[in-house]
Design a protein around this motif. Structure first.
Motif, PDB file in Angstrom:
ATOM      1  N   ASP A 229       0.505  11.825   7.286  1.00  0.00           N
ATOM      2  CA  ASP A 229       0.474  10.800   6.228  1.00  0.00           C
ATOM      3  C   ASP A 229       1.902  10.523   5.782  1.00  0.00           C
ATOM      4  O   ASP A 229       2.398  11.123   4.838  1.00  0.00           O
ATOM      5  CB  ASP A 229      -0.384  11.325   5.062  1.00  0.00           C
TER       6      ASP A 229
ATOM      7  N   TYR B 282      -6.104  10.317  10.782  1.00  0.00           N
ATOM      8  CA  TYR B 282      -7.263  10.835  10.053  1.00  0.00           C
ATOM      9  C   TYR B 282      -8.117  11.653  11.008  1.00  0.00           C
ATOM     10  O   TYR B 282      -8.349  11.244  12.143  1.00  0.00           O
ATOM     11  CB  TYR B 282      -8.081   9.667   9.499  1.00  0.00           C
TER      12      TYR B 282
ATOM     13  N   THR C  29      -3.537   4.695  12.017  1.00  0.00           N
ATOM     14  CA  THR C  29      -4.216   4.587  10.725  1.00  0.00           C
ATOM     15  C   THR C  29      -3.183   4.169   9.680  1.00  0.00           C
ATOM     16  O   THR C  29      -2.154   4.823   9.531  1.00  0.00           O
ATOM     17  CB  THR C  29      -4.881   5.918  10.334  1.00  0.00           C
ATOM     18  N   GLY C  30      -3.454   3.059   9.004  1.00  0.00           N
ATOM     19  CA  GLY C  30      -2.494   2.489   8.067  1.00  0.00           C
ATOM     20  C   GLY C  30      -1.891   1.200   8.624  1.00  0.00           C
ATOM     21  O   GLY C  30      -1.319   0.404   7.876  1.00  0.00           O
ATOM     22  N   GLY C  31      -1.990   1.017   9.941  1.00  0.00           N
ATOM     23  CA  GLY C  31      -1.529  -0.190  10.614  1.00  0.00           C
ATOM     24  C   GLY C  31      -2.701  -0.901  11.272  1.00  0.00           C
ATOM     25  O   GLY C  31      -3.859  -0.588  10.996  1.00  0.00           O
ATOM     26  N   MET C  32      -2.392  -1.842  12.131  1.00  0.00           N
ATOM     27  CA  MET C  32      -3.458  -2.667  12.693  1.00  0.00           C
ATOM     28  C   MET C  32      -4.378  -1.861  13.597  1.00  0.00           C
ATOM     29  O   MET C  32      -3.945  -1.024  14.373  1.00  0.00           O
ATOM     30  CB  MET C  32      -2.864  -3.854  13.459  1.00  0.00           C
ATOM     31  N   LYS C  33      -5.631  -2.135  13.456  1.00  0.00           N
ATOM     32  CA  LYS C  33      -6.702  -1.447  14.171  1.00  0.00           C
ATOM     33  C   LYS C  33      -6.661  -1.749  15.662  1.00  0.00           C
ATOM     34  O   LYS C  33      -6.227  -2.814  16.072  1.00  0.00           O
ATOM     35  CB  LYS C  33      -8.012  -1.957  13.570  1.00  0.00           C
TER      36      LYS C  33
ATOM     37  N   GLU D  72     -11.766  12.945  11.642  1.00  0.00           N
ATOM     38  CA  GLU D  72     -13.172  12.851  11.219  1.00  0.00           C
ATOM     39  C   GLU D  72     -13.792  14.232  11.064  1.00  0.00           C
ATOM     40  O   GLU D  72     -14.646  14.453  10.203  1.00  0.00           O
ATOM     41  CB  GLU D  72     -13.991  12.085  12.270  1.00  0.00           C
TER      42      GLU D  72
ATOM     43  N   LYS E 134     -12.406  15.712   7.903  1.00  0.00           N
ATOM     44  CA  LYS E 134     -12.549  14.806   6.754  1.00  0.00           C
ATOM     45  C   LYS E 134     -11.257  14.797   5.914  1.00  0.00           C
ATOM     46  O   LYS E 134     -11.286  14.952   4.689  1.00  0.00           O
ATOM     47  CB  LYS E 134     -13.734  15.202   5.851  1.00  0.00           C
ATOM     48  N   ALA E 135     -10.156  14.645   6.613  1.00  0.00           N
ATOM     49  CA  ALA E 135      -8.861  14.654   5.915  1.00  0.00           C
ATOM     50  C   ALA E 135      -7.819  13.908   6.731  1.00  0.00           C
ATOM     51  O   ALA E 135      -7.933  13.809   7.959  1.00  0.00           O
ATOM     52  CB  ALA E 135      -8.400  16.100   5.694  1.00  0.00           C
ATOM     53  N   PHE E 136      -6.802  13.422   6.036  1.00  0.00           N
ATOM     54  CA  PHE E 136      -5.646  12.860   6.723  1.00  0.00           C
ATOM     55  C   PHE E 136      -4.784  14.029   7.180  1.00  0.00           C
ATOM     56  O   PHE E 136      -4.338  14.835   6.362  1.00  0.00           O
ATOM     57  CB  PHE E 136      -4.862  11.946   5.779  1.00  0.00           C
TER      58      PHE E 136
ATOM     59  N   THR F 112       2.157   2.746   6.063  1.00  0.00           N
ATOM     60  CA  THR F 112       1.784   4.146   6.071  1.00  0.00           C
ATOM     61  C   THR F 112       1.376   4.485   7.496  1.00  0.00           C
ATOM     62  O   THR F 112       0.519   3.814   8.074  1.00  0.00           O
ATOM     63  CB  THR F 112       0.595   4.419   5.126  1.00  0.00           C
TER      64      THR F 112
ATOM     65  N   VAL G  60       5.089   7.598   5.051  1.00  0.00           N
ATOM     66  CA  VAL G  60       5.469   6.200   4.848  1.00  0.00           C
ATOM     67  C   VAL G  60       6.630   5.909   5.799  1.00  0.00           C
ATOM     68  O   VAL G  60       7.716   6.468   5.660  1.00  0.00           O
ATOM     69  CB  VAL G  60       5.848   5.917   3.385  1.00  0.00           C
TER      70      VAL G  60
END
Lengths: 290, 290, 290, 290
Positions: free
Chosen positions: D127, D117, D186-190, D119, D122-124, D113, D129
């Motif tokens: 988004d 996001y 977001t959804g992958g590696m930090k 902050e 407070k929503a994506f 994904t 795939v």
């Protein structure tokens, strides 16, 4: 991950005696009987600290020879002699190695504060500087190399592992290396699966390694080692107790429990022959050494 | 990750002198001038080993006081006194701490073989057991606590970090802890970003930490520390050379390079006031201490 | 490390059926009998994918209710309902959760290629994009929160774990979190102790977590999880075979083997009550939920 | 650690355009001018997404050829063509590779994904795939292998790295591999130094790798990569801003900053020739390819 797991049993140490645990062997016959039990349950190597008949620890070469011969007569386990001691001259700590050439000789790879802390007493109840400068390590390696004895590299912290780079560069160590990672001594590396994984990552590729855990933390570290591809050590030197808390009635009981854990992760205990192959110990040498 | 980075400068050590690097200060005035250059370039803390006018290292409390007063007159840097030494009685190593109360006192947290290996000579050219048993650490901590001096916990390997658990339990250490991870000594932890990350992970949550790298590996370890959220140390005690290989003409040049690297990752050098807040050093105490 | 270990049994999946393994339950009575065996051997939670009497997987809420009621009548295990599926509308995948409120609902936390590679055929024999965008995760969490169902956060890779930071920030997740780390799917995180340790490190402090291993690698991952402080899952959904290679005759046999491994590291299986306390599931709610 | 560092510049992406950043090139001449600036400052590779004169992103092979020829006329940079896209048929995404054979072709190694996001809200706010099943990866690799194009393995999470084991086993990938670790989606590696270290550890021994950081976290990840022995990427595709927060006036300014950081850790930017040698790109092929 290698399928076969070398189980080493440290049959007796120097600190505890029969007042603490009745199964600790003193005579060569007792060593041999304990070693046979270990072999029967799946061990491949026995680590020996010698004692006199009254239980006093000793470095007398003739005594090491008697114990070695009694064990060899009872079973084909690989034999590993200790060399570590505090306050004993280096020559004395190594004569049994050069004269009686075990398959493997244990070798402490660095210095640390070797301490024990009591939460109850809020005090350090043991606090020793365990000094192993490189000049002593070099001397021990030269002795082992001359005798054809495989060194077991005992590491209490990460610097003890990285120090092997210099010894490889000097030609005193030759791959494959065999490491023991001792965890849980206050002043040395902490007893956790993460710490063990870190030590293992820092060993040169192609090395074998085992975990040595002290007291009750031993069993969980054995699970960690097995999951990380390592070998394991049990034995009355390190820990008297089975996971449930009962005192072991023999070294064999401890080996049996380790072997169950080895099989539980889908791996198999290595025979002494398989262990010799893994560690790069020549079979000819093994016989010649006796 | 904390935005502000505490840059410490170790203005002079005990091993090298002006024959190796002309910028090493000997007199209080020279210490002050070097400290001022560090402050101007972005340092927040200066780490001091005292010397006599002829360059001889010393632990004379009065000399520490002269150097401290000269620095304090020149700039508001936080002042950190060394306590580490080999072959000097503990009382002597600590009198300058109890009598002259610096903001911070350095404290070696464990024992190791402190060695240096020469690839060219295929030999260890330095091989010392640096002994720091817990009874000495306890004594130094009691002295620092009585004097209101913040301990800087110098760790050469992982056991030096985990040993703090006992000292926290005894109440001799109180959070937040401030660690220094020294990397690259043969016998201690290896100089790599992965080793540094491991040390940092093992510090209690909420601790501050810096890296201390020795010689040319210092700069790459500083990049690692900055990327891992740590603080940094430079200075002529650790390394004379800028990344390109030129010898620094002052401690200030080394601090300036560190500050550029801090800003290159989007962080900012902390002022001495910000550093005091991060380290939990009270401002009142700072003035009272003089 | 927490002493108590939550053993979850995934009693049946959707892919395999009785042709592959005779012990897979179809009817509510069979689910209840299997669940009772799990409970008797030390499990605390049962993870349920529903099936019709002929073995066909289904998401029919009434069927989930029948299975739940049969299990609850047989033993006090905590009940966890699946929500994962490919090609089924979201509303259908969640109606059993909102209508029948299990203690726990499983929730896939991200997308990945879910593949299977055959070394023998040199080809991918399964190659699916398992799509779980955040809008679906948000919908499932809102449904679970409204129903008072604890989410089990199923993570196939590291991004699935770090994505929880946003969901915590939105207030859709509330600590303590409960993670499941699935290892060994080609396209997702690899099955190794080191990968498991990495996932565990990245979960927010205070979280609980378990490992879910697929096929024969499961047992070694369970040893890893136990050594790292985690919980474990077994069951016919994940793996039919005991460590020695024999097919299990029931879910209970798999749980019994897991419980032996839990005790071998000196830890203890948690009861369903202890598990509820660890996971933050209210006892009142549990009764009210039925 | 390798001394030389390959600096790649991602000269332009597909999402942002000149309204966000004036330096983004549209025409072949503009691409060439930007590439020349990158080369002059120390880059060895340029990563290209094609655009039409009006700035619209495109996959037209003839356009890729024009851009490639303009760059090649201006400087000897290695040229890397993108292949990643959402909603565009595979054949279209790869024709420019097979027809115009760049030195390197970028290749997404797995699904995730791909979200963003906010902050504040407070929503994506994004988004998607991002689906890259193995059948598409296999097709792209077959195309690149037939064209003699080196694949750049773009990995957004750990499973994307371990999936290479199957592709090596199939013979579609051949060592040495070249990885790009994209962090911070977001959804992958930090985006952290620890996550980067983990990706690097999991690449097969002998691989080269670079970090690709998104937005402001890029610079700190570059410091991490340099300290871990990796290569780096900058460029207007990933990030417009210099560490201090000013918008770059050209790709060259970003490369110059990266080169300063390379030298600050004592390493050196690789020339295109050195990069070709490291990556295993044949010089003959490079000329033949044009």
């Amino acid at each position: 991950m290698r399928d076969k797991v070398i189980i080493t049993d440290a049959i007796s140490g120097v600190l505890a005696d029969r007042r603490q645990c009745r199964a600790i062997p003193y005579t060569p016959e007792e060593y041999a009987a304990e070693a046979k039990r270990c072999y029967d349950e799946g061990a491949a190597v026995v680590h020996v600290h010698a004692r006199e008949d009254d239980g006093a620890p000793c470095f007398r070469p003739a005594r090491y020879a008697e114990i070695r011969d009694a064990i060899a007569a009872a079973c084909p386990l690989l034999i590993n002699f200790s060399t570590g001691a505090v306050g004993i001259p280096m020559e004395e700590r190594v004569a049994h190695i050069s004269e009686h050439r075990p398959h493997i000789g244990a070798l402490n790879m660095g210095s640390l504060t070797y301490a024990k802390y009591s939460e109850r007493r809020k005090a350090f109840v043991f606090d020793l500087v365990f000094a192993n400068p490189y000049k002593e390590i070099v001397f021990l390696l030269e002795t082992m190399n001359a005798a054809g004895v495989k060194p077991e590299l005992e590491c209490f912290d990460s610097g003890h592992v990285s120090g092997t780079e210099a010894l490889l560069d000097m030609g005193l160590l030759r791959p494959p290396l065999d490491f023991s990672f001792i965890l849980g001594v206050t002043g040395g590396m902490k007893a956790s699966a993460r710490h063990l994984a870190f030590q293992a990552e820092n060993a040169p590729a192609g090395s074998s390694w085992k975990v040595i855990g002290i007291s009750k933390e031993q069993w969980v570290l054995i699970a960690a080692a097995l999951s990380l591809g390592g070998d394991v050590r049990v034995g009355l030197e390190d820990n008297f107790y089975l996971p449930g808390g009962e005192m072991a009635r023999s070294n064999g009981e401890l080996v049996a429990q380790a072997a169950r854990m080895v099989r539980a992760v889908g791996r198999e205990p290595a025979t002494p022959e398989e262990a010799a192959r893994i560690l790069g110990i020549e079979v000819n040498r093994r016989e010649g050494g006796r």
